[in-house]
Enzyme design. Structure first.
Site, PDB file in Angstrom:
ATOM      1  N   GLY B 202      27.912 -88.863  -7.104  1.00 49.53           N
ATOM      2  CA  GLY B 202      29.299 -89.281  -7.168  1.00 49.53           C
ATOM      3  C   GLY B 202      29.578 -90.360  -8.177  1.00 49.53           C
ATOM      4  O   GLY B 202      28.886 -90.480  -9.187  1.00 49.53           O
ATOM      5  N   LEU B 228      29.320 -80.847  -5.844  1.00 48.01           N
ATOM      6  CA  LEU B 228      29.284 -81.998  -6.746  1.00 48.01           C
ATOM      7  C   LEU B 228      27.860 -82.538  -6.904  1.00 48.01           C
ATOM      8  O   LEU B 228      27.241 -82.948  -5.932  1.00 48.01           O
ATOM      9  CB  LEU B 228      30.209 -83.100  -6.199  1.00 48.01           C
ATOM     10  CG  LEU B 228      30.255 -84.396  -7.024  1.00 48.01           C
ATOM     11  CD1 LEU B 228      30.793 -84.143  -8.421  1.00 48.01           C
ATOM     12  CD2 LEU B 228      31.064 -85.443  -6.293  1.00 48.01           C
ATOM     13  N   ASP B 229      27.383 -82.579  -8.130  1.00 48.85           N
ATOM     14  CA  ASP B 229      26.050 -83.110  -8.456  1.00 48.85           C
ATOM     15  C   ASP B 229      24.931 -82.421  -7.674  1.00 48.85           C
ATOM     16  O   ASP B 229      23.882 -83.012  -7.427  1.00 48.85           O
ATOM     17  CB  ASP B 229      25.997 -84.633  -8.210  1.00 48.85           C
ATOM     18  CG  ASP B 229      27.036 -85.373  -9.032  1.00 48.85           C
ATOM     19  OD1 ASP B 229      27.426 -84.868 -10.092  1.00 48.85           O
ATOM     20  OD2 ASP B 229      27.458 -86.465  -8.611  1.00 48.85           O
ATOM     21  N   GLU B 230      25.155 -81.166  -7.289  1.00 49.66           N
ATOM     22  CA  GLU B 230      24.160 -80.468  -6.482  1.00 49.66           C
ATOM     23  C   GLU B 230      23.593 -79.233  -7.163  1.00 49.66           C
ATOM     24  O   GLU B 230      22.798 -78.508  -6.580  1.00 49.66           O
ATOM     25  CB  GLU B 230      24.770 -80.054  -5.127  1.00 49.66           C
ATOM     26  CG  GLU B 230      25.138 -81.183  -4.209  1.00 49.66           C
ATOM     27  CD  GLU B 230      23.932 -81.791  -3.489  1.00 49.66           C
ATOM     28  OE1 GLU B 230      22.809 -81.269  -3.657  1.00 49.66           O
ATOM     29  OE2 GLU B 230      24.110 -82.784  -2.783  1.00 49.66           O
TER      30      GLU B 230
END
Lengths: 284, 284, 284, 284
Positions: B202, B228-230
C-alpha cells in the site's frame, strides 16, 4: 594513547538522554578530567524522539562512583548512563530442536570468535543436549509438557535466573513468551526470526514465503517485547531465491542467514553498541 | 552451429503445459526435424502445480505455422506454446511524478543497454513531459482530474492501445488500477513497488519502514493483477539501512534499488524468460 | 511422474561434449526409451569452448550398462558422461588450525543439512582433534614436521586414499600442495581461499586487503589445480567493511563468508551440478 | 535545537590531526562557546596512523575567522581543519563515450536526488554532447587527437579550471592521467573503475574477469593519485554472475553497479564525509 598499567582497564560508557546543547563536550570533559583516554566515541541524535545517544570506549584507571556522580550532575533529568566492562559477559541460550544457531554460537565461543561465556543452554526438548554437552556446557531441560504457558515460563525464568546472564538468546526457541517472562528480562532477550520482518510474522514463515512466491528470504534479529515478532529490530539480512526453491529448500538456505544474523547481532549487543529507543534500535 | 544466411532468424519458443514423460525429447525432436539449432534451452518442472515450462532459443529458417502445428500435435491438451522474435519489442511506460525509473529506462533504451522500443510515455501529470521529450519520445497526458477511476482507466487503456505495446510498464505510476484496466493487459503490466513485498503493502512504504525500524529496505517488480501489490513477483532486491536514515533518506536510497529492479525485471520479461504459474513466476 | 517401487532409484546423468545439433533430443530420447523420468534437466552451451553440458536428474529402474552403451553410441567422439547416485557421498576434510569451516561442515552433516559422509578429517596439526572427535568422526594427524613437502604430501595422499572419498575438502588447510598430490585427485579437491580472487592471491589476504584499504572482503571456493589460487572458481561472496576494520576484524568477519561459501560450493559439487571446462566452472 | 533565524546557517567542520587526549572535548567546547549547535558528530581514531578524524555538522551563526582561530590555538601542530558549507558544490564531469554514469548524475542532479551543480561536462569525444545538452548543461570537447598525453592533459586542466569545481568526476573517462594533471586536483578527482580493485587493474577488466571465470564482478570508486587504479578507495560493490555471462553481458550488468557506486561515493564526498589518510579513506 596512555601507557597500559596493571590498573588500566577498558570500559564502555553508554549515555542516552534528551538532546541538549553541549552534551558531547560535557561528557568528554568529564572523561578528560578523570584522565580517561577515549579509544572510540560514537554518538547520534535521533531527531524523531529528540534523544541523544553516545557510546564511549574508555581506557584508564576508573573511579566508577565518582565518574557516574559527575555525569549525574552534568546530564539533564531523565538521562540513562551506564559504565560497563564488556569482557566475558554471560548469556543463557534457549533452544527447542533446531541446531544451527546454537551450533554457530557454541563454535564461536569455543574458538575465540565471540568473547562471551555461555553459562547454560536450556531447552524445552532434549534433542540438543548431546551437542551442548560436547562443548562442555551444561544443558537443562525444562519441558513444557503438561504445563500451561505461564507455568512453563515461570520455570524457565527461574532456571535462567540461576545463571544471572547479561542476555538471554533465543536460538530458534519456538515458544511464544508470556508478558510475565518478557518483563523480567527487559531489553535483554534477543530472538532470531526466520523472515525479513515485518513480512511473514508468526508461524512457518518459509512456507508463507513459498506460497507468496517471493524472490528473497531473510532473517531478523530483534529484542523481544510483548508483541509477537514486533520488538526493536537489531539486524536483518536476506538471500536471493528463485522458482527452484521449495519451502524446504528455503528453510535450509535460510539457516545460514539466521545463524549469521543472530551471531552478528549478539556481538553488537555484547559490545554495548545497541541502544533501544521506542521500537527502534540505534547501533553505534 | 548453423551457417547464418539471410533467411536465418532467431526466435524464442515458450512452452507451458501439464508435466508428462518425454516432453523435452518431443519438443527438441520437433526442433531437430525443422533443422532449427537450439542456442539455449532451459526447462523446469514445478512439482507444486505439476506443470512443465520450457524456453528454447532457436536459430534457423522458421516455418512458424508448421512448427506450431507439429507442437500442437505432440503436446498434451491444455498446453500453451508461443514462438516469438524478441527484437525491438514495444513498451508503453506509465508515470506520475517521479523521474528515476523512467529516466533509467530512457537512458538504457537510448544507449543500447535495452533492446526495446519505448513507443510512448503516458502520465497522469505533466511533470515528466520535458524529460521524455528530451529523449525524442512522445509524452501523452491523460489527467485524472475530475474523472472517476473507471473513466480515467478507460481513457488510459484506450491511449495505450493506440500503440499496441508488448508490455505496459508502470514506472512509479501512483494510481490503483481498476479490474477492467488490468484484464485488458493480462500478464502484460509490470509494476515496481517500493518495498520488499509482502512487507509494507500500500501507500508510503518507506514511511511504514521507518516507523517499524527495519534495517533493510527494498523494491519488488511484479506483474499486476487485481489484488493490490499481490501479483506474481518477478524480482526483488534490498539495501541495508541504519538508524541514521530518515524516511526521506530511505526514499532517496531506495530509488536506485527501484530502478535497478524494474529495469532488470523488464529485461527478463522482454527476453521471454518469465513464465507465470498462478501467483508465482518461473524465470528461465 | 512414475510410481515409486522398491526398484525405483534416483540418479544424475552428466554429459559434457563438443556441441552438435540434436544433443538434447538424442539424450532425452535415450532416457525416454529407458522409461526413466526426467525430474529436472539443465543444459548449457558454452559458445567460447564450443562445448555442451547437461545435467539430468533421472528417476526409474536403471540398467546402467545399457544406458551408458546407448549414450556411447549416440554421442560424438570425446564425450564425457557419467551416471551417479548422489546419496551419501564420501568426503575427507583436510585442516590445519582454524575451526570455523570444519565446524560448519560437521554441524551440517550431523544435523541433516548436508547429505554427505565425512569419512575422516586429516590435520597437519593436532589442534582440531577434540572438535572432530566430539562429532564421532575419526581424526588423523599427518604432521609435516621434519618432512619435505613431497614426503608430507605422499603421506597425506596415502592416508586420504584409505577412505576412497568422492571429494577432498580443504577447510583452511594452510599448505601449498605438490603437483603429485593434486594430480591424484583431479577436479576432486575443493579449496576455500580467504579473498575474492584474483585479488590477494597467496598468504595473508586479509592483511593485504587491509593494507590496500578495500571496502569489501570475500572468499572464493575453487577446485585446486597446480597454479596457486588459480583453479576453476566455483563460488565467491563478499561482505562490506569500512575504516573501522583492522586486519584482525576483517579476518573474523571473513570467517562467516568463508564457511558459507565453502559449504554452499560443496553442496553444488555433491549434487553433481558443477562442470569444469578449462579454467571455468559451469553450474547447472 | 536552536531556533532558526535568517542568519542561521549549516556548515561542516572537518578536523584531521595527530591523535591526542581530549580532542573531542576541546573541539566541542569551542563549538559550544561559539553557541553552535552540533546536529551530528562523528569521529574516528585510526590506530594505524595515530590520526584523529572528526566531522561535525554545525548549525548557528558562524564567525568563521574566530572559530578557526580558536581551533588553531587548541589543536596540535600539523592539524588540518576546514569549515565548509555543503550546499550546491560544483563539479565538472569528464567523459569519453559511455553514457550510463554520466546519465545517472545528470538525472540525479536534474530531479533533486543530488545537491550539486554540474558546471560542465568535458569529453575527449563528442558522442555524449547531445545527452549533456538535453539537460541544459554545457558540453566541451577537448579532443586528444594529434596531441601528446601531456598536451591533452594541459588543455583539459585549463578547461576544468575555468569552472573552479569543488570536485572533478571521471564518469568513465578512459584516459590515463599525467602526474601534472593529477597534482593540480589533489584529492579532488573521483574515478569509477569497472572492477573490484585490486582485481583486474588496467584495461578491459570485464574481459579479464571473463577469462578468469570469476563469479562476482564489481566496481570501485576511488580518488585518483599517480598510481593507476591505486588511489584511496571510497566505495566498492559487486554483483553475482555465472557461466551464462559473456564478457559483454558482464559489461552490461556491471554498468548498473558502476553508476550506483559512483553516485553514492560522490554523495559521501560532497557531504564532506570522506577523509583520506595515506592510501585509505575514512568515511564518517
Amino acid at each position: 594513547m596512555t601507557t597500559h598499567s596493571v590498573h588500566t582497564k577498558k570500559k564502555i560508557l553508554r549515555t542516552q538522554c534528551p538532546d541538549a546543547t553541549g552534551l558531547i563536550s560535557k561528557i568528554t570533559n568529564i572523561c578528560y578530567k578523570h584522565q580517561l583516554n577515549i579509544l572510540q566515541n560514537n554518538e547520534f541524535v535521533d531527531h524523531r524522539s529528540g534523544h541523544f545517544f553516545m557510546r564511549t570506549e574508555l581506557e584508564g584507571i576508573f573511579n566508577d562512583e565518582m565518574l557516574l556522580a559527575d555525569l549525574n550532575y552534568a546530564l539533564p533529568e531523565g538521562s540513562f548512563y551506564e559504565l560497563k566492562s564488556i569482557e566475558k559477559q554471560k548469556i543463557v541460550i534457549l533452544v527447542t530442536k533446531e541446531a544451527h544457531c546454537l551450533g554457530d554460537l557454541l563454535m564461536k565461543q569455543a574458538y575465540g570468535d565471540m568473547d562471551v561465556e555461555i553459562t547454560a543452554v536450556i531447552g524445552n526438548h532434549e534433542l540438543l543436549k548431546p551437542l551442548v554437552e560436547r562443548f562442555d556446557i551444561p544443558f537443562h531441560l525444562v519441558s513444557h509438557e503438561g504445563l500451561s504457558r505461564e507455568e512453563h515460563d515461570k520455570l524457565m525464568s527461574e532456571k535462567i535466573k540461576e545463571f544471572s546472564p547479561d542476555y538471554v538468546v533465543l536460538a530458534k526457541y519456538m515458544r511464544i513468551l508470556t508478558p510475565q517472562f518478557v518483563s523480567q528480562f527487559d531489553k535483554k532477550i534477543i530472538n532470531i526470526h526466520h523472515s525479513f520482518l515485518p513480512a511473514f510474522i508468526g508461524a512457518k514463515p518459509y512456507h508463507q514465503a513459498y506460497e507468496r512466491g517471493v524472490k528473497i528470504i531473510g532473517a531478523t534479529a530483534h529484542f523481544v517485547n510483548n508483541d509477537l515478532d514486533e520488538g526493536p529490530i537489531i539486524m536483518q539480512d536476506v538471500i536471493h531465491v528463485d522458482h527452484t526453491y521449495t519451502a524446504e529448500a528455503m528453510m535450509k538456505a535460510g539457516r545460514d542467514v539466521e545463524k549469521n544474523v543472530l551471531s552478528r547481532s549478539l556481538e553488537k549487543v555484547l559490545a554495548q553498541r545497541v541502544f533501544v529507543q521506542g521500537n527502534h534500535t540505534i547501533i553505534l
